[in-house]
Structure formats: C-alpha cells, structure tokens
Write a protein that holds these residues in place. Structure first.
Motif, PDB file in Angstrom:
ATOM      1  N   MET A 313       0.820  -1.216   0.000  1.00  0.00           N
ATOM      2  CA  MET A 313       0.000   0.000   0.000  1.00  0.00           C
ATOM      3  C   MET A 313       0.851   1.263   0.000  1.00  0.00           C
ATOM      4  SD  MET A 313      -2.877  -1.098   2.805  1.00  0.00           S
ATOM      5  CE  MET A 313      -3.510  -2.771   2.831  1.00  0.00           C
ATOM      6  N   GLY A 314       1.840   1.304   0.857  1.00  0.00           N
ATOM      7  CA  GLY A 314       2.694   2.479   0.921  1.00  0.00           C
ATOM      8  C   GLY A 314       2.120   3.571   1.799  1.00  0.00           C
ATOM      9  N   PRO A 315       2.941   4.569   2.169  1.00  0.00           N
ATOM     10  CA  PRO A 315       2.542   5.573   3.157  1.00  0.00           C
ATOM     11  C   PRO A 315       1.508   6.577   2.671  1.00  0.00           C
ATOM     12  CG  PRO A 315       4.705   6.103   2.267  1.00  0.00           C
ATOM     13  CD  PRO A 315       4.350   4.747   1.738  1.00  0.00           C
ATOM     14  N   ASP A 316       1.296   6.683   1.361  1.00  0.00           N
ATOM     15  CA  ASP A 316       0.345   7.672   0.852  1.00  0.00           C
ATOM     16  C   ASP A 316      -1.074   7.137   0.724  1.00  0.00           C
ATOM     17  OD1 ASP A 316       2.423   9.527   0.549  1.00  0.00           O
ATOM     18  OD2 ASP A 316       2.949   8.688  -1.411  1.00  0.00           O
ATOM     19  N   ASP A 317      -1.278   5.863   1.002  1.00  0.00           N
ATOM     20  CA  ASP A 317      -2.586   5.238   0.858  1.00  0.00           C
ATOM     21  C   ASP A 317      -3.379   5.415   2.152  1.00  0.00           C
ATOM     22  OD1 ASP A 317      -4.773   3.578   0.506  1.00  0.00           O
ATOM     23  OD2 ASP A 317      -3.620   1.984  -0.470  1.00  0.00           O
ATOM     24  N   PRO A 318      -4.520   6.102   2.130  1.00  0.00           N
ATOM     25  CA  PRO A 318      -5.311   6.251   3.356  1.00  0.00           C
ATOM     26  C   PRO A 318      -5.685   4.920   3.993  1.00  0.00           C
ATOM     27  CG  PRO A 318      -6.142   7.705   1.632  1.00  0.00           C
ATOM     28  CD  PRO A 318      -5.135   6.796   0.983  1.00  0.00           C
ATOM     29  N   GLU A 319      -5.806   3.867   3.175  1.00  0.00           N
ATOM     30  CA  GLU A 319      -6.173   2.558   3.700  1.00  0.00           C
ATOM     31  C   GLU A 319      -5.143   2.050   4.695  1.00  0.00           C
ATOM     32  OE1 GLU A 319      -8.160  -1.226   4.146  1.00  0.00           O
ATOM     33  OE2 GLU A 319      -8.753   0.847   3.735  1.00  0.00           O
ATOM     34  N   VAL A 320      -3.855   2.328   4.438  1.00  0.00           N
ATOM     35  CA  VAL A 320      -2.823   1.849   5.356  1.00  0.00           C
ATOM     36  C   VAL A 320      -2.964   2.529   6.710  1.00  0.00           C
ATOM     37  CG1 VAL A 320      -0.883   3.458   4.962  1.00  0.00           C
ATOM     38  CG2 VAL A 320      -0.423   1.057   5.376  1.00  0.00           C
ATOM     39  N   TRP A 321      -3.398   3.798   6.697  1.00  0.00           N
ATOM     40  CA  TRP A 321      -3.566   4.518   7.960  1.00  0.00           C
ATOM     41  C   TRP A 321      -4.861   4.121   8.654  1.00  0.00           C
ATOM     42  CZ3 TRP A 321       0.695   6.177   9.809  1.00  0.00           C
ATOM     43  CH2 TRP A 321       1.734   6.529   8.924  1.00  0.00           C
ATOM     44  N   ARG A 322      -5.844   3.642   7.893  1.00  0.00           N
ATOM     45  CA  ARG A 322      -7.016   3.051   8.539  1.00  0.00           C
ATOM     46  C   ARG A 322      -6.601   1.823   9.348  1.00  0.00           C
ATOM     47  NH1 ARG A 322     -10.348  -1.183   8.223  1.00  0.00           N
ATOM     48  NH2 ARG A 322      -9.375  -2.048   6.344  1.00  0.00           N
ATOM     49  N   LEU A 323      -5.789   0.969   8.724  1.00  0.00           N
ATOM     50  CA  LEU A 323      -5.338  -0.239   9.402  1.00  0.00           C
ATOM     51  C   LEU A 323      -4.471   0.092  10.612  1.00  0.00           C
ATOM     52  CD1 LEU A 323      -4.481  -2.331   6.223  1.00  0.00           C
ATOM     53  CD2 LEU A 323      -6.383  -2.760   7.808  1.00  0.00           C
ATOM     54  N   ILE A 324      -3.511   0.988  10.437  1.00  0.00           N
ATOM     55  CA  ILE A 324      -2.630   1.347  11.550  1.00  0.00           C
ATOM     56  C   ILE A 324      -3.433   2.007  12.667  1.00  0.00           C
ATOM     57  CG2 ILE A 324      -0.733   2.869  12.246  1.00  0.00           C
ATOM     58  CD1 ILE A 324       0.519   2.357   9.473  1.00  0.00           C
ATOM     59  N   GLY A 325      -4.349   2.913  12.284  1.00  0.00           N
ATOM     60  CA  GLY A 325      -5.118   3.630  13.285  1.00  0.00           C
ATOM     61  C   GLY A 325      -6.006   2.719  14.114  1.00  0.00           C
ATOM     62  N   ASP A 326      -6.709   1.803  13.458  1.00  0.00           N
ATOM     63  CA  ASP A 326      -7.592   0.926  14.212  1.00  0.00           C
ATOM     64  C   ASP A 326      -6.838  -0.173  14.947  1.00  0.00           C
ATOM     65  OD1 ASP A 326      -9.985   2.199  13.947  1.00  0.00           O
ATOM     66  OD2 ASP A 326     -10.699   1.007  12.246  1.00  0.00           O
ATOM     67  N   ALA A 327      -5.712  -0.633  14.404  1.00  0.00           N
ATOM     68  CA  ALA A 327      -4.869  -1.570  15.162  1.00  0.00           C
ATOM     69  C   ALA A 327      -4.386  -0.909  16.448  1.00  0.00           C
ATOM     70  CB  ALA A 327      -3.686  -2.025  14.310  1.00  0.00           C
ATOM     71  N   SER A 328      -4.019   0.357  16.342  1.00  0.00           N
ATOM     72  CA  SER A 328      -3.591   1.094  17.525  1.00  0.00           C
ATOM     73  C   SER A 328      -4.732   1.237  18.533  1.00  0.00           C
ATOM     74  CB  SER A 328      -3.057   2.469  17.116  1.00  0.00           C
ATOM     75  OG  SER A 328      -2.689   3.231  18.240  1.00  0.00           O
ATOM     76  N   ARG A 329      -5.918   1.560  18.055  1.00  0.00           N
ATOM     77  CA  ARG A 329      -7.059   1.699  18.964  1.00  0.00           C
ATOM     78  C   ARG A 329      -7.337   0.394  19.708  1.00  0.00           C
ATOM     79  NH1 ARG A 329     -11.909   3.339  15.464  1.00  0.00           N
ATOM     80  NH2 ARG A 329     -12.984   3.541  17.484  1.00  0.00           N
ATOM     81  N   LEU A 330      -7.281  -0.731  18.994  1.00  0.00           N
ATOM     82  CA  LEU A 330      -7.511  -2.019  19.633  1.00  0.00           C
ATOM     83  C   LEU A 330      -6.435  -2.306  20.682  1.00  0.00           C
ATOM     84  CD1 LEU A 330      -8.489  -4.076  16.464  1.00  0.00           C
ATOM     85  CD2 LEU A 330     -10.004  -3.583  18.401  1.00  0.00           C
ATOM     86  N   ALA A 331      -5.177  -2.003  20.349  1.00  0.00           N
ATOM     87  CA  ALA A 331      -4.086  -2.243  21.294  1.00  0.00           C
ATOM     88  C   ALA A 331      -4.213  -1.332  22.515  1.00  0.00           C
ATOM     89  CB  ALA A 331      -2.741  -2.040  20.602  1.00  0.00           C
ATOM     90  N   PHE A 332      -4.596  -0.073  22.282  1.00  0.00           N
ATOM     91  CA  PHE A 332      -4.746   0.849  23.407  1.00  0.00           C
ATOM     92  C   PHE A 332      -5.925   0.466  24.297  1.00  0.00           C
ATOM     93  CE2 PHE A 332      -1.505   3.539  21.732  1.00  0.00           C
ATOM     94  CZ  PHE A 332      -1.110   4.337  22.788  1.00  0.00           C
TER      95      PHE A 332
END
Length: 577
Positions: A313-332
């Motif tokens: 996906m790469g860093p410019d794809d909003p989808e990658v930040w959806r995954l990172i953001g929600d993975a972070s929310r679950l971990a937090f």
C-alpha cells in the motif's frame, strides 16, 4: 569519514531542512519526506536529543568505551542541558543487546510510589480525582528516582571505562556554563507560571523574574557538585546522605507536600526483566515489558498489521492509515484495561498469536471501527476483571540510541514525566519527577478495580518504548522516542516506514506523524499528513490537526554500516565514526 563537527551540522534540524530544500525544493511527493541523508559510520554510533550530550557520548566511544559507558555520559549532560525532559530526579527504561552472548535484556529504572502512598493519593476530600496540574506541581507527584541507579547498574554490568571519568563533560559544562537552546528557552517561557511556584525552581529558570533566553549562559554549580559526589562515591551519594536529604526536604516542604522518605530512597532498586519480543515480518521487535506498556502495545499493533499487506500500500494510501489507526485503537483498549506493574497485577497473554489473529480480523472492513473495546486474551490462571484506566500521560521525556565498536546496542528512554516534572528543584541542582501522576487517579470504576491504581512501592504504567529490532538474532534497528502515550505510535510508525516502506532511517524518523489512540486521529500540522484528513474522515475517523513533537533517535544496522537518524522536530543529532 565525516568529522564530528560536520556530523553536528548535518544533523541539526535547521541545517537538515536547508539541505533538503537545496537538494530538491519541490521534489517531495506524498507523505515520504525529502531530508538530508542519514549519518553513516562503520564502527560506532550515538544519537541523542542534544548535540552537547551526543558529543559527550561520542567521545567515550572514541576512547573505546562501551555503549553503557557512553549512556552514562550522555544522560549526565542531558540532565543539565535538557532538564525539562530527563535527569537524576527521574526514571528510565533500558534495552540492551549483548554482542558477545547474543542475548537481549532490559533494566527497569522506573520510579516507585513511596511506601506511604495510598490508592486515593490524587483524590479530593470528596473522593473525586484532582485536576491534573493540581496533582503534578509540588511534592505529591514525586516518585522515588531510578535513573542514577540504572546508570550505575548498566555500567557495572557492561561498562569498561572508569566510572568517575564519565561525568567529566557534564561537570565542566555545569561549572563553566552552556548556551541555553531555543527549545529550552521556549519551554521555560511557556511554563513560567508553574516554574514560579517553587522559589529554587524560579531562581534557576526565571532569574530576576524573567524566563531564560536563547543563547544565555546558564551555570549549575549545584549539579556539578552532585555529579562529583556520584563520580567519587557511586549512587550511595544519591540515595543516602546530603543529596537524599535534599530530595526529601524538597518534597516534604513543598507547597503541596509529598510523602517520600529517606527509607524510600534507601530501598530503591533497579530490576532486570526479560525483554518482551513480538514477531514482525521475519524480525523480533524487542522492548520493555510492564510496568511499561510500550513493548506489549507496539507488539500488538505490529502483529495485527502483519495480516495485511501494508508494504504494497505504501505511506500515501489512506487505507494503510485506517489499518494502523484501528490496530492502535484495539491495542490501546487492551492497554487501558490490563497493563500495569506486573509485580502487583497479573497480566493476561496479550501477545498470544491466536488472540491477535482474531483481533486483526476486526480490521477486515473498509471503514473505521465504530466502537473499540478491550478483548479477552487468554490467561495462565483464573481471569481477573479490571476496569478501563483513563490516566493522562503528557509528553516530555528523551531517548538515547547507541551502538558501540563491539556491536553492543543500547536503547534507553529517560524521563521526569511532564515537562519540568513536579517543578521542584532540589539543592542538588536537578528537577524531581511527577511520575506518580502516571497512575490512575481513580481506584475503581463501577466497583471494578483499575489495574494501574496507586499502591505503595508500585511502579506507574509507562508508554516509554525503547526498542531493539532483531533479525536472525542480531540488531537491525535501535529505536525509541519521547511523546507521552503517543510514543507507541511514533515507534510503530518508524519501524513500519523502515522495514515495510524501505525508507532510510532519517526519512523514517522525519515521516509525518499520524497517531490514533482512543478514536481521534491526530495529524501532524504543517506536514503532508494533513492531506490525508479528508479521506480518513470519509472512513469514519474524527481527525485533529496538531503539533506532534516526537524525539525519535534511531540507528539502523545493515551489515557493517550504521545509519543514524535524529528527529528534526527537536535538537538531536547523530554522531558516528
């Protein structure tokens, strides 16, 4: 090979930006930044948050000292030139890779709650939580400092230079004076009202009633005297005698007195703990376990991401930040429910593979998760019920990464918690921490106990995430950052940027921040991260554009080449030869 002076110039934030603009003023596309090349070397490397501190460590490494020796020199100078972030009155976590044995271990130098502390320490007479800064400023928030003993313990285990000589640079700077940096001057000005509360603190940071100014020469003979005592007598000079008496008197005589005693100082000890390691794309990401939430939360985020092809996906794809953001929310969510000092609170198996696979499946949709809650990880014993903790953890702190000539690697995050800690300056010339405010101010929620509640002798939960990434048993990254609970996101993002997106270590450090802990996506202001706001909002995230001042200091190792990255958001540098 670059000279030390050239390295300092190339890695200062202003010069790095000018160099990037000169190379490609309009070349930047998307999120990946155009920055100066990382500093490279073949023997050793040190990167830290202030050039004077990094140079002190570099000189130790030039002289054949170990990474542990260099850390002592770096920390001694940081406590002088960056007193708002770390120092003798604070605590630290250290991750160590031993090149001779191939083993990785950690030292816990976190502060402890005094034995007279009670679970209601930060509650009003009506049983309600105090206001955050009402609790911070004064003696009530001060935990037993751990940094000096951690410095000594690391040197005892892995040092080879003379202990007494490691303080020479810091003593000279304290006696002769150093130029106040822009960052320190701005922070003093911004916090002047709180710094004025304690007379000794006001006298140092607000001479003649005015905040310190950039370029002003600042001397600290009291700090020099404390360092001379440490150099001559070891930490006995800190945890007993005149220095200890000064600490206790400062705490107990404050406008809001605390409960720290000489017995608390005498009883303090550094604890060696096994490194907590999580697999990620053929590597082991190893860091600090409880009382830090760092390694567990970073490990959970990366484990969930491993089920998705974020490299493609790469860093410019909003989808990658959806995954990172929600993975972070679950971990937090798991962090808030379960993570605390494991000497006091049993922990479930938060890095269990099957559990994290199930959590990763929650990310399989197209939009932001509407709700996030803690999961039900497996236990080795009867499961316990804990309530969610909402303790506030504001950014300050500092990070040091070092690789020495023998290949030993050290990652250490060091702090006095909030900027300027408790705002109490001791007669020994150093500030005291406000680490106890990292505990939950509430003891229970709806009758259910909170894991991170205050208890005598307990270490408050932290987000500090000193990390060493290993491949085939050898380090490939040494990474960490300040930043309060956002540290976890900064570290995870930097690992992903380097390992998955192939950014060099300076690009990975400078990559704009996008951090989601509790539902709102923080986007770093003034960067390309702002441009992702519309897409993230369309996915269902709330977004907030704000300053995100990390302090990432990272070393990557590729064969015989060391590459150092220093965060352009602060004053740090990388030096290597």
């Amino acid at each position: 090979m670059r000279t030390a002076l050239a390295l300092l110039l190339l890695t200062t934030p202003a010069f790095a930006q000018e160099a990037a603009d000169a190379v490609a003023p309009e070349a930047a596309t998307g999120l990946a930044p155009e920055v100066a090349a990382p500093v490279t070397s073949t023997d050793w490397m040190v990167t830290a948050a202030n050039p004077l501190a990094a140079e002190a460590g570099a000189q130790v490494l030039r002289d054949g000292g170990s990474a542990a020796d260099a850390m002592v020199a770096v920390q001694a100078v940081l406590g002088l030139v960056e007193p708002q972030s770390s120092g003798l009155g604070g605590g630290a976590f250290l991750v160590w890779y031993d090149a001779a044995t191939g083993e990785t271990t950690t030292l816990d130098g976190r502060e402890t709650a005094p034995m007279a502390a009670t679970p209601t320490l930060f509650q009003t007479e009506n049983g309600e939580p105090m206001g955050f800064f009402d609790a911070v400023v004064g003696g009530l928030s001060v935990g037993t400092p751990g940094t000096p003993m951690l410095m000594e313990e690391a040197h005892r285990r892995w040092g080879r230079a003379s202990w007494s000589g490691l303080f020479d640079d810091a003593i000279e700077l304290a006696d002769d004076g150093f130029a106040v940096s822009l960052r320190l001057a701005e922070l003093v000005t911004g916090d002047a009202e709180r710094l004025a509360v304690a007379p000794a603190t006001a006298a140092y940071f607000l001479p003649n009633g005015s905040p310190l100014q950039k370029g002003e020469t600042l001397r600290n003979p009291a700090y020099a005297a404390t360092l001379r005592a440490l150099a001559a007598e070891g930490t006995d000079a800190f945890y007993s005698g005149e220095v200890a008496e000064g600490i206790v008197a400062t705490v107990r005589d404050a406008a809001q007195p605390g409960v720290l005693t000489m017995d608390d100082l005498a009883a303090y000890d550094v604890v060696e703990r096994p490194a907590v390691c999580a697999p990620y794309h053929g590597t082991q990401v190893c860091g600090m376990g409880p009382p830090s939430s760092g390694a567990l939360t970073v490990g959970q985020i990366l484990a969930m991401l491993e089920y998705h092809d974020i490299a493609a996906m790469g860093p410019d794809d909003p989808e990658v930040w959806r995954l990172i953001g929600d993975a972070s929310r679950l971990a937090f969510a798991d962090r808030g429910r379960y993570m605390a000092d494991s000497d006091f609170v049993p922990m479930p198996k938060l890095l269990d593979g099957a559990y994290l696979r199930d959590r990763a499946m929650l990310l399989s949709g197209d939009d932001a998760l509407p709700e996030v809650s803690a999961g039900s990880p497996p236990w080795d014993h009867a499961a316990l019920d804990f309530a969610d903790d909402v303790s506030l953890e504001l950014p300050s702190t500092s990070h040091i990464s070092i690789v020495d000539g023998d290949g030993n690697a050290l990652s250490m995050t060091t702090t006095i918690e909030n900027g300027f800690g408790s705002r109490l300056m001791t007669p020994g010339g150093f500030l005291l921490n406000n680490e106890l405010t990292d505990f939950s101010f509430r003891t229970h929620s709806d009758g259910v106990p909170i894991a991170n509640r205050v208890e005598p002798g307990k270490r408050p939960r932290s987000s500090m995430s000193p990390t060493i990434v290993l491949r085939d048993g050898a380090p490939v990254m040494v990474v960490g950052s300040p930043g309060g609970s956002r540290i976890i996101g900064y570290v995870a993002k930097t690992i992903v940027a380097h390992l998955d997106w192939g950014m060099d270590i300076q690009q990975a450090v400078a990559l704009p921040h996008l951090v989601n802990r509790f539902g709102t996506y923080d986007l770093e202001e003034g960067t390309a991260a702002e441009g992702l706001g519309e897409a993230l909002t369309a996915m269902g995230f709330e977004t907030n554009v704000r300053g995100l001042t990390s302090g990432l200091h990272v070393i990557s190792i590729d064969g015989d080449t060391l590459s150092g990255g220093a965060d352009p958001r602060r004053e740090g540098v990388a030096i290597g030869e």
